[in-house]
Enzyme design. Structure first.
Site, PDB file in Angstrom:
ATOM      1  N   TYR A 133      40.101  25.942  10.209  1.00 61.88           N
ATOM      2  CA  TYR A 133      41.347  26.951   9.544  1.00 61.88           C
ATOM      3  C   TYR A 133      42.729  25.806   9.525  1.00 61.88           C
ATOM      4  CZ  TYR A 133      43.191  31.073   7.476  1.00 61.88           C
ATOM      5  OH  TYR A 133      43.530  31.879   6.330  1.00 61.88           O
ATOM      6  N   LYS A 159      49.611  30.418   7.147  1.00 63.13           N
ATOM      7  CA  LYS A 159      49.230  32.098   7.801  1.00 63.13           C
ATOM      8  C   LYS A 159      50.233  32.214   9.237  1.00 63.13           C
ATOM      9  CE  LYS A 159      46.090  32.641   5.066  1.00 63.13           C
ATOM     10  NZ  LYS A 159      46.530  33.915   3.566  1.00 63.13           N
TER      11      LYS A 159
HETATM   12  P1  NAP Z   1      40.342  34.340  -3.704  1.00 62.06           P
HETATM   13  O1  NAP Z   1      39.201  35.532  -4.353  1.00 62.06           O
HETATM   14  O2  NAP Z   1      40.596  33.634  -3.701  1.00 62.06           O
HETATM   15  O3  NAP Z   1      42.143  34.948  -3.659  1.00 62.06           O
HETATM   16  C1  NAP Z   1      42.992  34.621  -4.120  1.00 62.06           C
HETATM   17  C2  NAP Z   1      43.604  34.058  -5.244  1.00 62.06           C
HETATM   18  O4  NAP Z   1      44.526  33.115  -4.667  1.00 62.06           O
HETATM   19  C3  NAP Z   1      43.073  34.042  -6.049  1.00 62.06           C
HETATM   20  O5  NAP Z   1      42.932  35.112  -7.582  1.00 62.06           O
HETATM   21  C4  NAP Z   1      43.719  32.169  -6.526  1.00 62.06           C
HETATM   22  O6  NAP Z   1      43.302  32.449  -8.569  1.00 62.06           O
HETATM   23  C5  NAP Z   1      44.733  32.825  -6.320  1.00 62.06           C
HETATM   24  N1  NAP Z   1      46.186  31.360  -6.751  1.00 62.06           N
HETATM   25  C6  NAP Z   1      46.166  30.704  -5.833  1.00 62.06           C
HETATM   26  N2  NAP Z   1      46.690  29.479  -6.089  1.00 62.06           N
HETATM   27  C7  NAP Z   1      47.112  30.410  -7.370  1.00 62.06           C
HETATM   28  C8  NAP Z   1      48.935  29.727  -7.720  1.00 62.06           C
HETATM   29  N3  NAP Z   1      49.259  28.537  -7.527  1.00 62.06           N
HETATM   30  N4  NAP Z   1      49.569  30.838  -8.440  1.00 62.06           N
HETATM   31  C9  NAP Z   1      48.750  32.493  -8.794  1.00 62.06           C
HETATM   32  N5  NAP Z   1      47.671  32.721  -8.240  1.00 62.06           N
HETATM   33  C10 NAP Z   1      46.986  31.742  -7.086  1.00 62.06           C
HETATM   34  O7  NAP Z   1      40.058  34.786  -2.616  1.00 62.06           O
HETATM   35  P2  NAP Z   1      40.756  35.778  -1.091  1.00 62.06           P
HETATM   36  O8  NAP Z   1      39.466  35.161  -0.185  1.00 62.06           O
HETATM   37  O9  NAP Z   1      40.647  37.604  -1.506  1.00 62.06           O
HETATM   38  O10 NAP Z   1      42.482  35.381  -0.797  1.00 62.06           O
HETATM   39  C11 NAP Z   1      43.314  36.831  -0.778  1.00 62.06           C
HETATM   40  C12 NAP Z   1      44.572  36.045   0.616  1.00 62.06           C
HETATM   41  O11 NAP Z   1      43.289  36.695   1.379  1.00 62.06           O
HETATM   42  C13 NAP Z   1      44.546  34.328   0.761  1.00 62.06           C
HETATM   43  O12 NAP Z   1      45.576  34.866   1.295  1.00 62.06           O
HETATM   44  C14 NAP Z   1      43.293  34.487   1.814  1.00 62.06           C
HETATM   45  O13 NAP Z   1      43.860  33.368   2.526  1.00 62.06           O
HETATM   46  C15 NAP Z   1      43.513  35.978   2.698  1.00 62.06           C
HETATM   47  N6  NAP Z   1      42.244  36.125   3.760  1.00 62.06           N
HETATM   48  C16 NAP Z   1      40.886  36.030   3.305  1.00 62.06           C
HETATM   49  C17 NAP Z   1      39.998  36.056   4.114  1.00 62.06           C
HETATM   50  C18 NAP Z   1      38.213  35.821   3.314  1.00 62.06           C
HETATM   51  O14 NAP Z   1      38.625  35.449   4.920  1.00 62.06           O
HETATM   52  N7  NAP Z   1      38.102  35.514   2.672  1.00 62.06           N
HETATM   53  C19 NAP Z   1      40.535  36.308   5.068  1.00 62.06           C
HETATM   54  C20 NAP Z   1      41.930  36.645   5.533  1.00 62.06           C
HETATM   55  C21 NAP Z   1      42.758  36.169   5.212  1.00 62.06           C
HETATM   56  P3  NAP Z   1      42.431  31.767  -8.611  1.00 62.06           P
HETATM   57  O15 NAP Z   1      41.068  31.970  -8.045  1.00 62.06           O
HETATM   58  O16 NAP Z   1      42.366  31.791  -9.980  1.00 62.06           O
HETATM   59  O17 NAP Z   1      42.817  29.961  -8.820  1.00 62.06           O
END
Ligand code: NAP
Length: 268
Positions: free
Chosen positions: A161, A168
Site C-alpha cells: 500500500y 490515508k
Molecule cells: P475509482 O473508481 O478509481 O475512484 C477514484 C476516483 O478518483 C476516480 O473517479 C478518479 O477519476 C478520481 N480522481 C483521480 N485523480 C483525480 C483528480 N485529480 N481530480 C478529480 N478526480 C480524480 O476507485 P475507488 O476504489 O472507488 O476509489 C475511491 C476512494 O476509495 C479512494 O480514495 C480510494 O483510496 C478509496 N478506497 C478504495 C478501496 C478499494 O479497495 N477499492 C478501499 C478503501 C478505500 P478517473 O478514474 O477518471 O481518473
C-alpha cells in the site's frame, strides 16, 4: 418517504459503476437525494470518454449537474462550486472519493518515493478533501455531512500500500481536525475505511487477490466486504440517522481491522 427527500449534494469520484462513490450514490438516489457529479476533464471534447462513463452510471438518477473537475485545477473547482450554488442554493452533503499516486512511486518502497510523486499524491488524495470542505462550507449554512474514503493502510502497515498509506494517514488526521473545526457549524466530517474492493484505483495497489484471500481467512466474518455494504454505510453516515457521529473513521471491512493475528482455524 426517503431519508434524503429534499436533500442535495455533490459526489466527487465516480469513474464507473464499480467505483465506491457509485455504490454510495446509488443508495443516496434510492433514498431520494438530488445530486451533482464530477468527472475528470476529457482531453478531447469531441470524444468525452470520462463524461460518457459517468453519465452511463448516473444517467437514470436525474443528475442536476454533470461537470468536469480536476481537483488540481482551481478554475475547474471554481466552476463546479459556482454551478452548484446556482443549481442547489444550499447543499446537505458531499462525497469525496478521490485518490491518486503515480504508479512508479506507488510501487516503490516508501523511502525511495520521489519528492514530486509525494507532493502530487498528497495534493490529490488529501489536500483535495481540505479544499472541497473549504469550498462547500458556505453552501452548508444549515449544516451538512461530508464523507471521505480511506483504507486500513493509513493506520498500520499493509505491504504494497506504500505511499498511499501515508496519504490515508494524513487524510484520516484531516478528518479529525476538520470535524473539530466545523462541528459548531453543524457540519460533520467522517471517513469510511473500506475493505478491498475491485475498482480501477485498487488495481494499482498491491496484490488484490492476495488481500481478498486474507480477509476471507482472517476477518471475524470470514469474508470480504461487498460494494453495497459500503454504499449503505456511506449513505447512513451522510444521513440524519448518524447525526451524533463526526470525526470518526468507520471501518466497513467485516471486522478485519480488529484482528492482531490469524484465527486459530485459518489454513497455513
Ligand atoms: P475509482 O473508481 O478509481 O475512484 C477514484 C476516483 O478518483 C476516480 O473517479 C478518479 O477519476 C478520481 N480522481 C483521480 N485523480 C483525480 C483528480 N485529480 N481530480 C478529480 N478526480 C480524480 O476507485 P475507488 O476504489 O472507488 O476509489 C475511491 C476512494 O476509495 C479512494 O480514495 C480510494 O483510496 C478509496 N478506497 C478504495 C478501496 C478499494 O479497495 N477499492 C478501499 C478503501 C478505500 P478517473 O478514474 O477518471 O481518473
Amino acid at each position: 418517504m426517503g431519508l434524503f427527500d429534499g436533500k442535495k449534494g455533490l459526489v466527487f469520484g465516480i469513474a464507473n459503476d464499480r467505483s465506491i462513490a457509485a455504490a454510495i450514490a446509488r443508495e443516496l438516489h434510492r433514498e431520494g437525494a438530488e445530486m451533482g457529479f464530477t468527472h475528470l476533464p476529457d482531453a478531447d471534447p469531441n470524444r468525452p470518454k470520462s463524461e460518457n462513463r459517468l453519465r452511463k452510471v448516473v444517467g437514470d438518477w436525474n443528475p442536476q449537474l454533470v461537470m468536469p473537475c480536476d481537483v488540481q485545477d482551481e478554475s475547474s473547482l471554481d466552476a463546479v462550486f459556482s454551478a452548484a450554488r446556482e443549481t442547489f442554493g444550499s447543499i446537505d452533503f458531499l462525497v469525496h472519493s478521490i485518490a491518486y499516486a503515480p504508479l512508479e512511486d506507488l510501487q516503490k518502497p516508501v523511502h525511495e518515493v520521489s519528492r514530486s510523486g509525494f507532493s502530487l499524491s498528497m495534493e490529490v488524495s488529501v489536500f483535495s478533501l481540505i479544499d472541497l470542505v473549504n469550498r462547500v462550507k458556505p453552501l452548508m449554512s444549515e449544516g451538512g455531512s461530508i464523507l471521505t474514503m480511506t483504507y486500513l493502510g493509513g493506520e498500520i502497515v499493509i505491504p504494497g500500500y506504500n505511499l498511499m498509506g501515508l496519504c490515508k494517514a494524513a487524510l484520516e488526521s484531516s478528518v479529525k481536525y476538520l470535524a473539530h473545526e466545523l462541528g459548531q457549524s453543524r457540519i460533520r466530517v467522517i471517513a469510511v475505511s473500506a475493505g478491498p474492493l475491485r475498482t480501477l484505483a485498487a488495481s494499482a495497489v498491491g496484490d488484490f487477490q492476495k488481500m481478498t484471500k486474507l480477509y476471507e481467512a482472517f476477518s471475524p466474518m470470514r469474508r470480504n466486504v461487498e460494494f453495497d455494504e459500503v454504499g449503505k454505510t456511506g449513505m447512513f453516515l451522510l444521513s440524519d440517522m448518524s447525526s451524533g457521529i463526526t470525526g470518526e473513521n468507520v471501518h466497513v471491512d467485516c471486522g478485519y481491522h480488529v484482528m492482531g493475528g490469524p484465527p486459530l482455524d485459518a489454513d497455513e
